[in-house]
Motif scaffolding. Structure first.
Motif, PDB file in Angstrom:
ATOM      1  N   CYS A 177      -3.470 -34.561  40.122  1.00  0.00           N
ATOM      2  CA  CYS A 177      -2.206 -33.865  40.346  1.00  0.00           C
ATOM      3  C   CYS A 177      -1.803 -33.842  41.818  1.00  0.00           C
ATOM      4  CB  CYS A 177      -2.274 -32.435  39.798  1.00  0.00           C
ATOM      5  SG  CYS A 177      -3.543 -31.425  40.587  1.00  0.00           S
ATOM      6  N   ASP A 178      -2.700 -34.269  42.711  1.00  0.00           N
ATOM      7  CA  ASP A 178      -2.329 -34.321  44.131  1.00  0.00           C
ATOM      8  C   ASP A 178      -3.155 -35.375  44.861  1.00  0.00           C
ATOM      9  OD1 ASP A 178      -4.796 -33.076  45.417  1.00  0.00           O
ATOM     10  OD2 ASP A 178      -4.194 -31.418  44.103  1.00  0.00           O
ATOM     11  N   ALA A 179      -2.728 -35.671  46.080  1.00  0.00           N
ATOM     12  CA  ALA A 179      -3.330 -36.754  46.850  1.00  0.00           C
ATOM     13  C   ALA A 179      -4.758 -36.438  47.287  1.00  0.00           C
ATOM     14  CB  ALA A 179      -2.458 -37.057  48.066  1.00  0.00           C
ATOM     15  N   LEU A 180      -5.037 -35.184  47.569  1.00  0.00           N
ATOM     16  CA  LEU A 180      -6.383 -34.830  48.028  1.00  0.00           C
ATOM     17  C   LEU A 180      -7.406 -35.018  46.914  1.00  0.00           C
ATOM     18  CD1 LEU A 180      -5.592 -31.663  50.188  1.00  0.00           C
ATOM     19  CD2 LEU A 180      -5.913 -34.034  50.929  1.00  0.00           C
ATOM     20  N   ASP A 181      -7.024 -34.650  45.692  1.00  0.00           N
ATOM     21  CA  ASP A 181      -7.895 -34.895  44.545  1.00  0.00           C
ATOM     22  C   ASP A 181      -8.099 -36.399  44.356  1.00  0.00           C
ATOM     23  OD1 ASP A 181      -9.412 -34.522  42.256  1.00  0.00           O
ATOM     24  OD2 ASP A 181      -7.674 -34.280  40.937  1.00  0.00           O
ATOM     25  N   ALA A 182      -7.029 -37.166  44.572  1.00  0.00           N
ATOM     26  CA  ALA A 182      -7.124 -38.619  44.444  1.00  0.00           C
ATOM     27  C   ALA A 182      -8.087 -39.207  45.465  1.00  0.00           C
ATOM     28  CB  ALA A 182      -5.737 -39.237  44.617  1.00  0.00           C
ATOM     29  N   ARG A 183      -8.073 -38.685  46.675  1.00  0.00           N
ATOM     30  CA  ARG A 183      -8.998 -39.183  47.695  1.00  0.00           C
ATOM     31  C   ARG A 183     -10.450 -38.952  47.276  1.00  0.00           C
ATOM     32  NH1 ARG A 183      -8.077 -40.442  52.757  1.00  0.00           N
ATOM     33  NH2 ARG A 183      -9.896 -39.234  53.450  1.00  0.00           N
ATOM     34  N   ASP A 184     -10.717 -37.822  46.664  1.00  0.00           N
ATOM     35  CA  ASP A 184     -12.074 -37.561  46.172  1.00  0.00           C
ATOM     36  C   ASP A 184     -12.467 -38.556  45.082  1.00  0.00           C
ATOM     37  OD1 ASP A 184     -12.365 -35.411  47.888  1.00  0.00           O
ATOM     38  OD2 ASP A 184     -11.754 -33.915  46.411  1.00  0.00           O
ATOM     39  N   LYS A 185     -11.531 -38.824  44.171  1.00  0.00           N
ATOM     40  CA  LYS A 185     -11.813 -39.777  43.100  1.00  0.00           C
ATOM     41  C   LYS A 185     -12.074 -41.176  43.679  1.00  0.00           C
ATOM     42  CE  LYS A 185     -11.292 -37.870  38.897  1.00  0.00           C
ATOM     43  NZ  LYS A 185     -11.328 -36.453  39.301  1.00  0.00           N
ATOM     44  N   MET A 186     -11.308 -41.546  44.677  1.00  0.00           N
ATOM     45  CA  MET A 186     -11.448 -42.877  45.262  1.00  0.00           C
ATOM     46  C   MET A 186     -12.733 -43.007  46.060  1.00  0.00           C
ATOM     47  SD  MET A 186      -7.506 -43.725  46.339  1.00  0.00           S
ATOM     48  CE  MET A 186      -7.762 -45.473  46.527  1.00  0.00           C
TER      49      MET A 186
ATOM     50  N   ILE B 171      -5.833 -44.673  53.275  1.00  0.00           N
ATOM     51  CA  ILE B 171      -6.851 -45.448  52.555  1.00  0.00           C
ATOM     52  C   ILE B 171      -7.266 -46.655  53.390  1.00  0.00           C
ATOM     53  CG2 ILE B 171      -7.375 -46.730  50.454  1.00  0.00           C
ATOM     54  CD1 ILE B 171      -5.158 -45.110  49.069  1.00  0.00           C
ATOM     55  N   ASN B 172      -8.559 -46.782  53.651  1.00  0.00           N
ATOM     56  CA  ASN B 172      -9.056 -47.922  54.420  1.00  0.00           C
ATOM     57  C   ASN B 172      -9.080 -49.198  53.575  1.00  0.00           C
ATOM     58  OD1 ASN B 172      -9.488 -46.517  56.845  1.00  0.00           O
ATOM     59  ND2 ASN B 172     -11.442 -45.731  56.093  1.00  0.00           N
ATOM     60  N   LYS B 173      -9.751 -49.134  52.443  1.00  0.00           N
ATOM     61  CA  LYS B 173      -9.812 -50.284  51.544  1.00  0.00           C
ATOM     62  C   LYS B 173      -8.774 -50.086  50.460  1.00  0.00           C
ATOM     63  CE  LYS B 173     -12.954 -52.986  48.658  1.00  0.00           C
ATOM     64  NZ  LYS B 173     -14.303 -53.051  48.040  1.00  0.00           N
ATOM     65  N   LYS B 174      -7.590 -50.656  50.675  1.00  0.00           N
ATOM     66  CA  LYS B 174      -6.462 -50.382  49.793  1.00  0.00           C
ATOM     67  C   LYS B 174      -6.557 -51.148  48.479  1.00  0.00           C
ATOM     68  CE  LYS B 174      -2.991 -49.053  53.223  1.00  0.00           C
ATOM     69  NZ  LYS B 174      -3.943 -48.815  54.298  1.00  0.00           N
TER      70      LYS B 174
END
Length: 234
Positions: free
Chosen positions: A34-43, A69-72
Protein backbone atom coordinates in the motif's frame (compact mmCIF):
# COMPACT_ATOMS: atom_id res chain seq x y z
CA UNK A 1 8.57 -17.36 -13.48
CA UNK A 2 8.64 -13.55 -13.50
CA UNK A 3 8.55 -12.07 -10.00
CA UNK A 4 6.44 -8.94 -9.79
CA UNK A 5 5.46 -6.49 -7.08
CA UNK A 6 2.35 -4.31 -6.95
CA UNK A 7 2.53 -0.94 -5.18
CA UNK A 8 -0.57 1.25 -4.90
CA UNK A 9 -2.27 3.03 -2.01
CA UNK A 10 -5.70 2.16 -3.45
CA UNK A 11 -7.04 -1.28 -2.39
CA UNK A 12 -9.27 -1.39 -5.49
CA UNK A 13 -6.34 -0.67 -7.80
CA UNK A 14 -4.28 -3.39 -6.11
CA UNK A 15 -7.11 -5.89 -6.50
CA UNK A 16 -7.48 -5.09 -10.21
CA UNK A 17 -3.75 -5.60 -10.80
CA UNK A 18 -3.80 -8.86 -8.85
CA UNK A 19 -6.70 -10.07 -10.97
CA UNK A 20 -4.93 -9.06 -14.19
CA UNK A 21 -1.76 -10.85 -13.09
CA UNK A 22 -3.70 -14.07 -12.60
CA UNK A 23 -4.43 -14.10 -16.35
CA UNK A 24 -0.69 -14.43 -17.03
CA UNK A 25 0.60 -17.70 -15.48
CA UNK A 26 4.24 -16.63 -15.96
CA UNK A 27 3.77 -13.86 -13.38
CA UNK A 28 4.49 -14.61 -9.73
CA UNK A 29 3.16 -11.83 -7.48
CA UNK A 30 5.47 -11.72 -4.47
CA UNK A 31 3.66 -8.86 -2.79
CA UNK A 32 0.96 -6.22 -2.94
CA UNK A 33 1.95 -3.07 -1.02
CA UNK A 34 0.00 0.00 0.00
CA UNK A 35 3.02 2.33 0.13
CA UNK A 36 6.56 2.75 -1.13
CA UNK A 37 8.27 2.04 2.18
CA UNK A 38 6.58 -1.35 2.45
CA UNK A 39 7.64 -1.99 -1.15
CA UNK A 40 11.26 -1.25 -0.31
CA UNK A 41 11.14 -3.88 2.42
CA UNK A 42 9.68 -6.42 0.01
CA UNK A 43 12.35 -5.64 -2.57
CA UNK A 44 15.05 -6.16 0.03
CA UNK A 45 13.75 -9.71 0.59
CA UNK A 46 12.88 -10.71 -2.99
CA UNK A 47 14.36 -10.41 -6.46
CA UNK A 48 11.78 -8.35 -8.34
CA UNK A 49 11.60 -8.48 -12.13
CA UNK A 50 8.61 -6.21 -12.77
CA UNK A 51 7.39 -3.39 -10.53
CA UNK A 52 3.82 -2.15 -11.04
CA UNK A 53 3.76 1.14 -9.15
CA UNK A 54 1.35 4.02 -8.69
CA UNK A 55 2.77 7.54 -8.76
CA UNK A 56 0.67 9.55 -6.31
CA UNK A 57 1.18 7.90 -2.94
CA UNK A 58 1.73 9.29 0.57
CA UNK A 59 5.19 9.76 2.08
CA UNK A 60 7.09 8.60 -1.02
CA UNK A 61 5.72 8.80 -4.56
CA UNK A 62 6.18 6.05 -7.10
CA UNK A 63 8.72 8.15 -9.00
CA UNK A 64 10.64 8.86 -5.81
CA UNK A 65 10.58 5.16 -4.96
CA UNK A 66 12.09 4.20 -8.32
CA UNK A 67 14.83 6.79 -7.84
CA UNK A 68 15.87 5.10 -4.59
CA UNK A 69 16.25 1.63 -6.17
CA UNK A 70 19.84 0.65 -6.98
CA UNK A 71 19.13 -2.50 -8.98
CA UNK A 72 16.08 -1.43 -10.94
CA UNK A 73 13.52 -3.96 -12.18
CA UNK A 74 11.34 -3.33 -15.20
CA UNK A 75 9.06 -0.50 -14.06
CA UNK A 76 5.46 -0.07 -15.21
CA UNK A 77 3.83 3.04 -13.76
CA UNK A 78 0.09 2.80 -13.11
CA UNK A 79 -1.53 6.18 -12.47
CA UNK A 80 -4.65 8.26 -12.98
CA UNK A 81 -2.56 11.16 -14.27
CA UNK A 82 -0.73 11.44 -17.59
CA UNK A 83 1.34 14.53 -16.80
CA UNK A 84 4.12 12.44 -15.24
CA UNK A 85 4.80 10.42 -18.39
CA UNK A 86 7.94 12.31 -19.46
CA UNK A 87 9.45 12.09 -15.98
CA UNK A 88 8.58 8.40 -15.83
CA UNK A 89 10.33 7.58 -19.10
CA UNK A 90 13.36 9.60 -18.04
CA UNK A 91 13.65 6.91 -15.37
CA UNK A 92 13.66 4.28 -18.17
CA UNK A 93 10.19 3.02 -17.34
CA UNK A 94 9.10 0.08 -19.44
CA UNK A 95 5.57 1.48 -19.81
CA UNK A 96 3.07 3.98 -18.39
CA UNK A 97 -0.51 2.87 -17.82
CA UNK A 98 -3.19 5.52 -17.26
CA UNK A 99 -6.10 4.36 -15.09
CA UNK A 100 -8.52 2.92 -15.86
CA UNK A 101 -6.62 0.62 -18.21
CA UNK A 102 -7.92 -2.54 -19.86
CA UNK A 103 -6.61 -6.08 -19.55
CA UNK A 104 -5.25 -6.04 -23.09
CA UNK A 105 -3.32 -2.81 -22.40
CA UNK A 106 -1.91 -4.42 -19.23
CA UNK A 107 -0.84 -7.49 -21.21
CA UNK A 108 0.91 -5.33 -23.84
CA UNK A 109 2.84 -3.48 -21.13
CA UNK A 110 3.75 -6.69 -19.34
CA UNK A 111 4.88 -8.44 -22.54
CA UNK A 112 7.14 -5.46 -23.28
CA UNK A 113 8.71 -5.73 -19.82
CA UNK A 114 9.15 -9.51 -20.16
CA UNK A 115 10.82 -9.06 -23.56
CA UNK A 116 13.21 -6.54 -22.02
CA UNK A 117 14.07 -9.07 -19.31
CA UNK A 118 14.64 -11.87 -21.84
CA UNK A 119 16.80 -9.64 -24.03
CA UNK A 120 18.94 -8.70 -21.03
CA UNK A 121 19.38 -12.39 -20.12
CA UNK A 122 20.34 -13.22 -23.71
CA UNK A 123 22.85 -10.36 -23.79
CA UNK A 124 24.46 -11.61 -20.58
CA UNK A 125 24.56 -15.13 -22.02
CA UNK A 126 26.32 -13.90 -25.18
CA UNK A 127 28.77 -11.95 -23.06
CA UNK A 128 29.60 -15.06 -21.04
CA UNK A 129 30.07 -17.12 -24.20
CA UNK A 130 32.35 -14.43 -25.59
CA UNK A 131 34.62 -14.69 -22.55
CA UNK A 132 35.22 -18.44 -22.72
CA UNK A 133 35.57 -21.17 -25.30
CA UNK A 134 36.12 -24.91 -25.14
CA UNK A 135 39.17 -26.36 -26.89
CA UNK A 136 39.91 -30.09 -27.16
CA UNK A 137 43.25 -31.86 -27.08
CA UNK A 138 44.05 -35.60 -27.03
CA UNK A 139 43.29 -35.96 -23.32
CA UNK A 140 40.46 -33.60 -22.49
CA UNK A 141 38.33 -30.60 -23.41
CA UNK A 142 39.57 -27.41 -21.76
CA UNK A 143 37.60 -24.29 -20.93
CA UNK A 144 39.85 -21.39 -21.94
CA UNK A 145 39.53 -17.75 -20.92
CA UNK A 146 39.57 -16.00 -24.30
CA UNK A 147 41.22 -12.92 -22.79
CA UNK A 148 44.27 -15.01 -21.88
CA UNK A 149 44.88 -16.36 -25.39
CA UNK A 150 47.86 -14.72 -27.11
CA UNK A 151 47.64 -16.45 -30.47
CA UNK A 152 46.70 -19.67 -32.25
CA UNK A 153 48.79 -21.40 -34.90
CA UNK A 154 47.62 -23.99 -37.41
CA UNK A 155 49.73 -27.13 -37.63
CA UNK A 156 48.24 -29.52 -40.20
CA UNK A 157 44.92 -30.59 -38.64
CA UNK A 158 46.00 -29.51 -35.18
CA UNK A 159 46.21 -26.07 -33.56
CA UNK A 160 48.82 -24.71 -31.20
CA UNK A 161 47.10 -22.58 -28.57
CA UNK A 162 49.37 -20.16 -26.74
CA UNK A 163 47.96 -18.43 -23.67
CA UNK A 164 49.47 -16.24 -20.98
CA UNK A 165 49.87 -19.32 -18.77
CA UNK A 166 50.49 -22.29 -21.04
CA UNK A 167 50.76 -23.78 -24.51
CA UNK A 168 49.02 -26.91 -25.70
CA UNK A 169 48.14 -28.67 -28.93
CA UNK A 170 44.47 -28.91 -29.81
CA UNK A 171 43.20 -31.68 -32.07
CA UNK A 172 40.66 -29.23 -33.55
CA UNK A 173 41.64 -27.45 -36.81
CA UNK A 174 42.21 -23.70 -36.58
CA UNK A 175 39.37 -23.01 -39.03
CA UNK A 176 36.86 -24.62 -36.65
CA UNK A 177 38.21 -22.88 -33.54
CA UNK A 178 38.05 -19.57 -35.39
CA UNK A 179 34.25 -19.82 -35.64
CA UNK A 180 33.97 -19.74 -31.83
CA UNK A 181 36.44 -16.92 -31.19
CA UNK A 182 35.09 -13.46 -30.24
CA UNK A 183 35.37 -11.72 -33.62
CA UNK A 184 36.00 -8.28 -32.12
CA UNK A 185 39.16 -9.41 -30.34
CA UNK A 186 40.70 -11.98 -32.68
CA UNK A 187 42.10 -11.34 -36.13
CA UNK A 188 43.70 -13.63 -38.70
CA UNK A 189 47.12 -12.24 -39.66
CA UNK A 190 48.32 -15.18 -41.74
CA UNK A 191 46.73 -18.32 -43.15
CA UNK A 192 48.29 -20.18 -40.22
CA UNK A 193 47.94 -17.58 -37.43
CA UNK A 194 45.12 -15.88 -35.52
CA UNK A 195 46.05 -13.39 -32.81
CA UNK A 196 44.39 -11.65 -29.91
CA UNK A 197 44.60 -8.01 -31.08
CA UNK A 198 44.51 -6.72 -27.49
CA UNK A 199 47.85 -8.47 -26.83
CA UNK A 200 49.81 -6.86 -29.67
CA UNK A 201 52.88 -5.04 -28.33
CA UNK A 202 54.44 -3.82 -31.58
CA UNK A 203 54.30 -4.02 -35.36
CA UNK A 204 57.35 -3.96 -37.64
CA UNK A 205 56.74 -4.28 -41.36
CA UNK A 206 55.30 -7.74 -41.90
CA UNK A 207 55.95 -8.90 -38.35
CA UNK A 208 53.60 -8.70 -35.35
CA UNK A 209 55.02 -8.95 -31.85
CA UNK A 210 53.10 -10.23 -28.85
CA UNK A 211 55.47 -10.04 -25.91
CA UNK A 212 58.46 -12.14 -26.98
CA UNK A 213 56.53 -13.90 -29.76
CA UNK A 214 57.27 -12.85 -33.36
CA UNK A 215 54.45 -13.69 -35.77
CA UNK A 216 54.19 -13.25 -39.56
CA UNK A 217 51.75 -10.73 -41.04
CA UNK A 218 50.62 -11.92 -44.46
CA UNK A 219 50.11 -9.34 -47.21
CA UNK A 220 46.58 -10.62 -47.85
CA UNK A 221 45.64 -9.99 -44.20
CA UNK A 222 47.56 -6.78 -43.49
CA UNK A 223 44.87 -4.28 -44.52
CA UNK A 224 42.14 -5.84 -42.35
CA UNK A 225 44.53 -6.27 -39.45
CA UNK A 226 45.75 -2.66 -39.30
CA UNK A 227 42.13 -1.46 -39.46
CA UNK A 228 41.22 -3.81 -36.62
CA UNK A 229 43.90 -2.32 -34.36
CA UNK A 230 43.16 1.27 -35.41
CA UNK A 231 46.18 1.91 -37.64
CA UNK A 232 44.44 2.76 -40.91
CA UNK A 233 46.99 3.97 -43.44
CA UNK A 234 49.93 2.14 -41.86
Amino acid sequence: MINCLIVDDSPIARDILLEYCRFLPKLNVVGSCCDALDARDKMADHEIDILYVDINMPVLSGIELVRTINKKPQVIFTTAYNEYAVEAFELSASDYLVKPFSLDRFIIATDKAVNNIMNAIEARSHSLRDNFLFIKNERATHRIDADKILYLEASRNNTKVVTEDEMFISTTPLSLIEKNLPAKRFQRVHRSFIINTSKVTSLHGNKVFIKQNELPLGNNFKSDFVKAIGLDGF
